[in-house]
Design an enzyme around this catalytic site. Sequence first.
Site, PDB file in Angstrom:
ATOM      1  N   ALA A  96      -7.546  -5.817  12.081  1.00 16.86           N
ATOM      2  CA  ALA A  96      -8.501  -5.028  12.857  1.00 16.86           C
ATOM      3  C   ALA A  96      -9.814  -5.782  13.101  1.00 16.86           C
ATOM      4  CB  ALA A  96      -8.779  -3.717  12.133  1.00 16.86           C
ATOM      5  N   GLN A  97     -10.240  -6.549  12.095  1.00 18.06           N
ATOM      6  CA  GLN A  97     -11.515  -7.271  12.258  1.00 18.06           C
ATOM      7  C   GLN A  97     -11.494  -8.208  13.455  1.00 18.06           C
ATOM      8  OE1 GLN A  97     -13.296  -9.286   8.834  1.00 18.06           O
ATOM      9  NE2 GLN A  97     -11.519  -8.537   7.725  1.00 18.06           N
ATOM     10  N   GLU A 153       0.840  -1.206   0.000  1.00 20.33           N
ATOM     11  CA  GLU A 153       0.000   0.000   0.000  1.00 20.33           C
ATOM     12  C   GLU A 153       0.874   1.254   0.000  1.00 20.33           C
ATOM     13  OE1 GLU A 153      -3.135   0.095   2.865  1.00 20.33           O
ATOM     14  OE2 GLU A 153      -4.250  -1.471   1.827  1.00 20.33           O
ATOM     15  N   ASP A 207      -4.215  -7.912  18.461  1.00 17.70           N
ATOM     16  CA  ASP A 207      -2.915  -8.328  17.907  1.00 17.70           C
ATOM     17  C   ASP A 207      -1.999  -8.996  18.923  1.00 17.70           C
ATOM     18  OD1 ASP A 207      -3.671  -7.250  15.530  1.00 17.70           O
ATOM     19  OD2 ASP A 207      -2.093  -5.736  15.427  1.00 17.70           O
TER      20      ASP A 207
HETATM   21  C1  FAD Z   1       0.038   0.489   8.559  1.00 14.33           C
HETATM   22  C2  FAD Z   1      -0.996  -0.503   9.010  1.00 14.33           C
HETATM   23  C3  FAD Z   1      -2.062  -0.782   8.196  1.00 14.33           C
HETATM   24  C4  FAD Z   1      -3.038  -1.692   8.605  1.00 14.33           C
HETATM   25  N1  FAD Z   1      -4.068  -1.940   7.756  1.00 14.33           N
HETATM   26  C5  FAD Z   1      -5.014  -2.791   8.143  1.00 14.33           C
HETATM   27  C6  FAD Z   1      -6.133  -3.027   7.315  1.00 14.33           C
HETATM   28  O1  FAD Z   1      -6.258  -2.466   6.233  1.00 14.33           O
HETATM   29  N2  FAD Z   1      -7.088  -3.901   7.749  1.00 14.33           N
HETATM   30  C7  FAD Z   1      -6.977  -4.525   8.947  1.00 14.33           C
HETATM   31  O2  FAD Z   1      -7.881  -5.291   9.306  1.00 14.33           O
HETATM   32  N3  FAD Z   1      -5.934  -4.339   9.756  1.00 14.33           N
HETATM   33  C8  FAD Z   1      -4.956  -3.480   9.387  1.00 14.33           C
HETATM   34  N4  FAD Z   1      -3.881  -3.268  10.209  1.00 14.33           N
HETATM   35  C9  FAD Z   1      -3.786  -4.023  11.465  1.00 14.33           C
HETATM   36  C10 FAD Z   1      -4.646  -3.375  12.521  1.00 14.33           C
HETATM   37  O3  FAD Z   1      -4.273  -2.018  12.668  1.00 14.33           O
HETATM   38  C11 FAD Z   1      -4.460  -4.125  13.832  1.00 14.33           C
HETATM   39  O4  FAD Z   1      -4.784  -5.477  13.649  1.00 14.33           O
HETATM   40  C12 FAD Z   1      -5.359  -3.562  14.919  1.00 14.33           C
HETATM   41  O5  FAD Z   1      -5.080  -2.197  15.138  1.00 14.33           O
HETATM   42  C13 FAD Z   1      -5.127  -4.345  16.212  1.00 14.33           C
HETATM   43  O6  FAD Z   1      -5.840  -3.724  17.244  1.00 14.33           O
HETATM   44  P1  FAD Z   1      -5.326  -3.841  18.740  1.00 14.33           P
HETATM   45  O7  FAD Z   1      -6.370  -3.140  19.548  1.00 14.33           O
HETATM   46  O8  FAD Z   1      -4.980  -5.232  19.054  1.00 14.33           O
HETATM   47  O9  FAD Z   1      -3.950  -3.041  18.793  1.00 14.33           O
HETATM   48  P2  FAD Z   1      -3.613  -1.532  18.412  1.00 14.33           P
HETATM   49  O10 FAD Z   1      -4.602  -0.958  17.484  1.00 14.33           O
HETATM   50  O11 FAD Z   1      -2.174  -1.568  17.999  1.00 14.33           O
HETATM   51  O12 FAD Z   1      -3.762  -0.762  19.785  1.00 14.33           O
HETATM   52  C14 FAD Z   1      -2.897  -1.015  20.864  1.00 14.33           C
HETATM   53  C15 FAD Z   1      -2.872   0.222  21.728  1.00 14.33           C
HETATM   54  O13 FAD Z   1      -2.294  -0.093  22.980  1.00 14.33           O
HETATM   55  C16 FAD Z   1      -1.413   0.950  23.355  1.00 14.33           C
HETATM   56  N5  FAD Z   1      -0.410   0.406  24.274  1.00 14.33           N
HETATM   57  C17 FAD Z   1       0.623  -0.431  23.997  1.00 14.33           C
HETATM   58  N6  FAD Z   1       1.312  -0.705  25.124  1.00 14.33           N
HETATM   59  C18 FAD Z   1       0.705  -0.040  26.124  1.00 14.33           C
HETATM   60  C19 FAD Z   1       0.958   0.091  27.520  1.00 14.33           C
HETATM   61  N7  FAD Z   1       1.985  -0.523  28.104  1.00 14.33           N
HETATM   62  N8  FAD Z   1       0.127   0.843  28.248  1.00 14.33           N
HETATM   63  C20 FAD Z   1      -0.917   1.487  27.663  1.00 14.33           C
HETATM   64  N9  FAD Z   1      -1.206   1.423  26.353  1.00 14.33           N
HETATM   65  C21 FAD Z   1      -0.392   0.664  25.594  1.00 14.33           C
HETATM   66  C22 FAD Z   1      -0.814   1.393  22.031  1.00 14.33           C
HETATM   67  O14 FAD Z   1      -0.285   2.694  22.135  1.00 14.33           O
HETATM   68  C23 FAD Z   1      -2.030   1.339  21.113  1.00 14.33           C
HETATM   69  O15 FAD Z   1      -2.775   2.521  21.155  1.00 14.33           O
HETATM   70  C24 FAD Z   1      -2.908  -2.342   9.838  1.00 14.33           C
HETATM   71  C25 FAD Z   1      -1.824  -2.067  10.665  1.00 14.33           C
HETATM   72  C26 FAD Z   1      -0.879  -1.140  10.264  1.00 14.33           C
HETATM   73  C27 FAD Z   1       0.289  -0.845  11.173  1.00 14.33           C
END
Ligand code: FAD
Length: 344
Positions: free
Chosen positions: A223-224, A79, A208
């Site tokens: 994200a899903q 992308e 994740d």
């Molecule tokens: C560039 C990019 C493009 C993407 N495109 C897609 C897409 O098109 N479709 C899709 O389905 N997925 C996509 N993804 C993947 C998707 O973003 C992740 O799967 C999703 O965000 C996971 O959600 P999460 O809540 O597990 O983690 P995250 O969204 O990473 O959130 C974790 C949060 O926890 C916080 N955190 C970490 N450690 C600590 C701590 N010790 N104390 C407090 N807070 C903390 C972080 O700062 C962050 O805000 C993409 C990822 C990236 C990087």
Amino acid sequence: MGVPIGYDFLVLATGVTHSYFGRSEFEKFAPGLKSLADAVAIRNKILLAFEQAEAEENPARHGDLLTFVLVGAGPTGVEMAGAIAVLVRNTLKSEFRRINPESAKIILLDMAPRVLGPFSEELAQAAKERLVNLGVEVRLGHGVDQIDAGGVLVDGARIASKTVIWTAGVAPSPAGKWLNVGTDRAGRVRIQQDLTVAGHPEVFVVGDTASLDQDGKPLPGVAQVAIQQGRYAGTLIHRIVTGKSTPGPFRYFDKGNMAVVGKGFAVLQSGKVHISGFLAWLAWAAVHLQFLAQSSLRASVFLQWVWTYATGQRGSRLIVNHHGSEPAKPVAKEAGLALTISSK
Ligand SMILES: Cc1cc2nc3c(=O)[nH]c(=O)nc-3n(C[C@H](O)[C@H](O)[C@H](O)COP(=O)(O)OP(=O)(O)OC[C@H]3O[C@@H](n4cnc5c(N)ncnc54)[C@H](O)[C@@H]3O)c2cc1C
């Protein structure tokens, strides 16, 4: 010193961070993309490279400034390569006097034999062809041996570049260590079908940073999965707290994957539906609009996209410093027209 906060239920959703596969020294030279601030910093780096080249009178010194290397050809690398190609070939086309942005090289590297690992072979091939049509050089089958201030070393050959971007790997947060519980090989916390950690019915790990198999395969870090797991954990906790019957085990519903490759082109894989091209891009746009929270935002983003699509105009040359610590400096005051804005 942190202040301890007691809890009845704990939900850990601390995601992933970049992984340089044990070569943390690469990070200094090849930033990764995870947050909005990372995206702005990468965009600044690219725009500043153009400004530096514009200020450099000797064209022989433009090579490494106008070579952009992306390490990792998964969805993020593909992308981003498409987006940079559109930026240099369309948006910046007539913005400089001394340099021709179209002469910029965009090189996408991966040790895997193909791009877009999570997609089908046929869609990966379509994405690769699209990138090549956009002028991206796709080099597969060789890992990067070295990254330094001068560029990268791949398969014994040096690629001189001042802008190397890491789009290769991620590593989970240390949630497994915090909890002192079992993890998978990647370090993600092994969770049970109700998303709790074995022996801790009050601790949920989702998204994740969690590892859960479904039908014999690990759920992907997308994200899903994170959204559906977050909803499930919320519902389960609510039902426990209100004394209602608890739902059955978590089951992920895969709606499909999409990746956009430059303007008006995407690949879409959902069940047996595998499409690439403009139709897939329309679906990509519709899904992203649908996920915006408010209808007014949907309308304004839609109008902005239509305008950008039709005119190719966007605030592309704004060099913005969101961190606010040290204002980003435009290099070529006499030659370029870059604006520097600090959002502090
Ligand atoms: C560039 C990019 C493009 C993407 N495109 C897609 C897409 O098109 N479709 C899709 O389905 N997925 C996509 N993804 C993947 C998707 O973003 C992740 O799967 C999703 O965000 C996971 O959600 P999460 O809540 O597990 O983690 P995250 O969204 O990473 O959130 C974790 C949060 O926890 C916080 N955190 C970490 N450690 C600590 C701590 N010790 N104390 C407090 N807070 C903390 C972080 O700062 C962050 O805000 C993409 C990822 C990236 C990087």
